[in-house]
Design a protein around this motif. Structure first.
Motif, PDB file in Angstrom:
ATOM      1  N   LYS A   1      25.675   6.445  -2.129  1.00  0.00           N
ATOM      2  CA  LYS A   1      25.792   7.885  -1.881  1.00  0.00           C
ATOM      3  C   LYS A   1      26.011   8.650  -3.180  1.00  0.00           C
ATOM      4  O   LYS A   1      25.352   9.660  -3.438  1.00  0.00           O
ATOM      5  CB  LYS A   1      26.932   8.171  -0.920  1.00  0.00           C
ATOM      6  CG  LYS A   1      27.135   9.661  -0.641  1.00  0.00           C
ATOM      7  CD  LYS A   1      28.425   9.942   0.059  1.00  0.00           C
ATOM      8  CE  LYS A   1      29.548   9.752  -0.926  1.00  0.00           C
ATOM      9  NZ  LYS A   1      30.862  10.111  -0.454  1.00  0.00           N
TER      10      LYS A   1
ATOM     11  N   GLY B   1      18.103  10.339   1.536  1.00  0.00           N
ATOM     12  CA  GLY B   1      19.365   9.802   2.040  1.00  0.00           C
ATOM     13  C   GLY B   1      19.747  10.393   3.378  1.00  0.00           C
ATOM     14  O   GLY B   1      20.257   9.701   4.265  1.00  0.00           O
ATOM     15  N   GLN B   2      19.497  11.701   3.547  1.00  0.00           N
ATOM     16  CA  GLN B   2      19.781  12.352   4.823  1.00  0.00           C
ATOM     17  C   GLN B   2      18.928  11.751   5.934  1.00  0.00           C
ATOM     18  O   GLN B   2      19.404  11.555   7.051  1.00  0.00           O
ATOM     19  CB  GLN B   2      19.515  13.847   4.719  1.00  0.00           C
ATOM     20  CG  GLN B   2      20.520  14.589   3.887  1.00  0.00           C
ATOM     21  CD  GLN B   2      20.130  16.021   3.645  1.00  0.00           C
ATOM     22  OE1 GLN B   2      18.960  16.383   3.720  1.00  0.00           O
ATOM     23  NE2 GLN B   2      21.113  16.853   3.334  1.00  0.00           N
TER      24      GLN B   2
ATOM     25  N   SER C   1      20.278   8.460   6.943  1.00  0.00           N
ATOM     26  CA  SER C   1      21.599   8.525   7.576  1.00  0.00           C
ATOM     27  C   SER C   1      21.516   8.519   9.095  1.00  0.00           C
ATOM     28  O   SER C   1      22.525   8.327   9.767  1.00  0.00           O
ATOM     29  CB  SER C   1      22.349   9.772   7.113  1.00  0.00           C
ATOM     30  OG  SER C   1      21.816  10.941   7.696  1.00  0.00           O
ATOM     31  N   THR C   2      20.339   8.718   9.628  1.00  0.00           N
ATOM     32  CA  THR C   2      20.178   8.703  11.087  1.00  0.00           C
ATOM     33  C   THR C   2      19.593   7.386  11.582  1.00  0.00           C
ATOM     34  O   THR C   2      19.377   7.227  12.781  1.00  0.00           O
ATOM     35  CB  THR C   2      19.265   9.858  11.530  1.00  0.00           C
ATOM     36  OG1 THR C   2      17.973   9.675  10.961  1.00  0.00           O
ATOM     37  CG2 THR C   2      19.829  11.197  11.113  1.00  0.00           C
TER      38      THR C   2
ATOM     39  N   TYR D   1      26.650   2.078   5.623  1.00  0.00           N
ATOM     40  CA  TYR D   1      25.716   2.907   4.865  1.00  0.00           C
ATOM     41  C   TYR D   1      25.426   4.213   5.597  1.00  0.00           C
ATOM     42  O   TYR D   1      25.370   5.279   4.986  1.00  0.00           O
ATOM     43  CB  TYR D   1      24.406   2.157   4.608  1.00  0.00           C
ATOM     44  CG  TYR D   1      24.552   1.042   3.622  1.00  0.00           C
ATOM     45  CD1 TYR D   1      24.432   1.275   2.267  1.00  0.00           C
ATOM     46  CD2 TYR D   1      24.811  -0.258   4.038  1.00  0.00           C
ATOM     47  CE1 TYR D   1      24.559   0.257   1.346  1.00  0.00           C
ATOM     48  CE2 TYR D   1      24.947  -1.285   3.130  1.00  0.00           C
ATOM     49  CZ  TYR D   1      24.823  -1.030   1.788  1.00  0.00           C
ATOM     50  OH  TYR D   1      24.964  -2.038   0.884  1.00  0.00           O
ATOM     51  N   VAL D   2      25.254   4.136   6.896  1.00  0.00           N
ATOM     52  CA  VAL D   2      24.977   5.323   7.695  1.00  0.00           C
ATOM     53  C   VAL D   2      26.152   6.299   7.602  1.00  0.00           C
ATOM     54  O   VAL D   2      25.952   7.513   7.459  1.00  0.00           O
ATOM     55  CB  VAL D   2      24.680   4.938   9.162  1.00  0.00           C
ATOM     56  CG1 VAL D   2      24.589   6.160  10.047  1.00  0.00           C
ATOM     57  CG2 VAL D   2      23.398   4.127   9.231  1.00  0.00           C
ATOM     58  N   ASP D   3      27.372   5.777   7.649  1.00  0.00           N
ATOM     59  CA  ASP D   3      28.549   6.637   7.555  1.00  0.00           C
ATOM     60  C   ASP D   3      28.582   7.386   6.229  1.00  0.00           C
ATOM     61  O   ASP D   3      28.842   8.593   6.189  1.00  0.00           O
ATOM     62  CB  ASP D   3      29.829   5.817   7.717  1.00  0.00           C
ATOM     63  CG  ASP D   3      29.986   5.256   9.120  1.00  0.00           C
ATOM     64  OD1 ASP D   3      29.330   5.764  10.054  1.00  0.00           O
ATOM     65  OD2 ASP D   3      30.766   4.295   9.274  1.00  0.00           O
ATOM     66  N   GLN D   4      28.332   6.685   5.138  1.00  0.00           N
ATOM     67  CA  GLN D   4      28.355   7.320   3.819  1.00  0.00           C
ATOM     68  C   GLN D   4      27.201   8.306   3.648  1.00  0.00           C
ATOM     69  O   GLN D   4      27.388   9.407   3.144  1.00  0.00           O
ATOM     70  CB  GLN D   4      28.301   6.262   2.708  1.00  0.00           C
ATOM     71  CG  GLN D   4      29.601   5.526   2.501  1.00  0.00           C
ATOM     72  CD  GLN D   4      30.697   6.428   1.956  1.00  0.00           C
ATOM     73  OE1 GLN D   4      30.480   7.234   1.072  1.00  0.00           O
ATOM     74  NE2 GLN D   4      31.892   6.275   2.499  1.00  0.00           N
ATOM     75  N   LEU D   5      26.010   7.910   4.064  1.00  0.00           N
ATOM     76  CA  LEU D   5      24.850   8.788   3.888  1.00  0.00           C
ATOM     77  C   LEU D   5      24.940  10.029   4.779  1.00  0.00           C
ATOM     78  O   LEU D   5      24.403  11.077   4.419  1.00  0.00           O
ATOM     79  CB  LEU D   5      23.554   8.017   4.167  1.00  0.00           C
ATOM     80  CG  LEU D   5      23.222   6.925   3.153  1.00  0.00           C
ATOM     81  CD1 LEU D   5      21.973   6.165   3.587  1.00  0.00           C
ATOM     82  CD2 LEU D   5      23.044   7.493   1.754  1.00  0.00           C
ATOM     83  N   SER D   6      25.626   9.924   5.895  1.00  0.00           N
ATOM     84  CA  SER D   6      25.769  11.100   6.755  1.00  0.00           C
ATOM     85  C   SER D   6      26.610  12.172   6.073  1.00  0.00           C
ATOM     86  O   SER D   6      26.485  13.355   6.394  1.00  0.00           O
ATOM     87  CB  SER D   6      26.356  10.725   8.107  1.00  0.00           C
ATOM     88  OG  SER D   6      27.676  10.259   7.953  1.00  0.00           O
TER      89      SER D   6
ATOM     90  N   GLN E   1      24.648  15.081   4.528  1.00  0.00           N
ATOM     91  CA  GLN E   1      24.256  16.220   5.357  1.00  0.00           C
ATOM     92  C   GLN E   1      25.338  17.290   5.340  1.00  0.00           C
ATOM     93  O   GLN E   1      25.047  18.466   5.204  1.00  0.00           O
ATOM     94  CB  GLN E   1      23.983  15.760   6.782  1.00  0.00           C
ATOM     95  CG  GLN E   1      22.788  14.859   6.875  1.00  0.00           C
ATOM     96  CD  GLN E   1      22.504  14.410   8.287  1.00  0.00           C
ATOM     97  OE1 GLN E   1      23.156  14.822   9.228  1.00  0.00           O
ATOM     98  NE2 GLN E   1      21.509  13.563   8.426  1.00  0.00           N
TER      99      GLN E   1
END
Length: 64
Positions: A18, A32-33, A36-37, A46-51, A54
Motif C-alpha cells: 500500500k 490498487g483500488q 481492493s475489491t 492485502y484487500v484490507d490494506q488496499l481498501s 479508496q
C-alpha cells in the motif's frame, strides 16, 4: 504458531504494498483500488490494506 507468523508476514507485506503504491502515484493507486475489491485474487490482509486507498484518495479529493 507458524500460521500466526504467516498472517503477520502477509500483513507486513500488504502494508508495504500500500505504501509503495501511494509513492508510485495516481495510476497505481487506481490499480490498487481495483484490486481492493478482489478477495478472490488476493488474501484478506492485502484487500484490507488496499481498501484504505479508496478512503485516503476520497478524503484527499475533499481536501480533508
Amino acid at each position: 504458531m507458524i500460521e500466526e507468523k504467516k498472517v503477520a508476514r502477509r500483513k507486513a507485506l500488504a502494508k508495504w504494498l500500500k505504501e509503495s503504491i501511494l509513492r508510485l502515484g495516481p495510476t497505481f493507486i487506481k490499480i490498487g483500488q481495483q484490486f481492493s475489491t478482489r478477495v478472490d485474487i488476493l488474501a484478506q490482509e492485502y484487500v484490507d490494506q488496499l481498501s484504505e486507498l479508496q478512503v485516503k484518495t476520497f478524503l484527499s479529493i475533499l481536501g480533508v
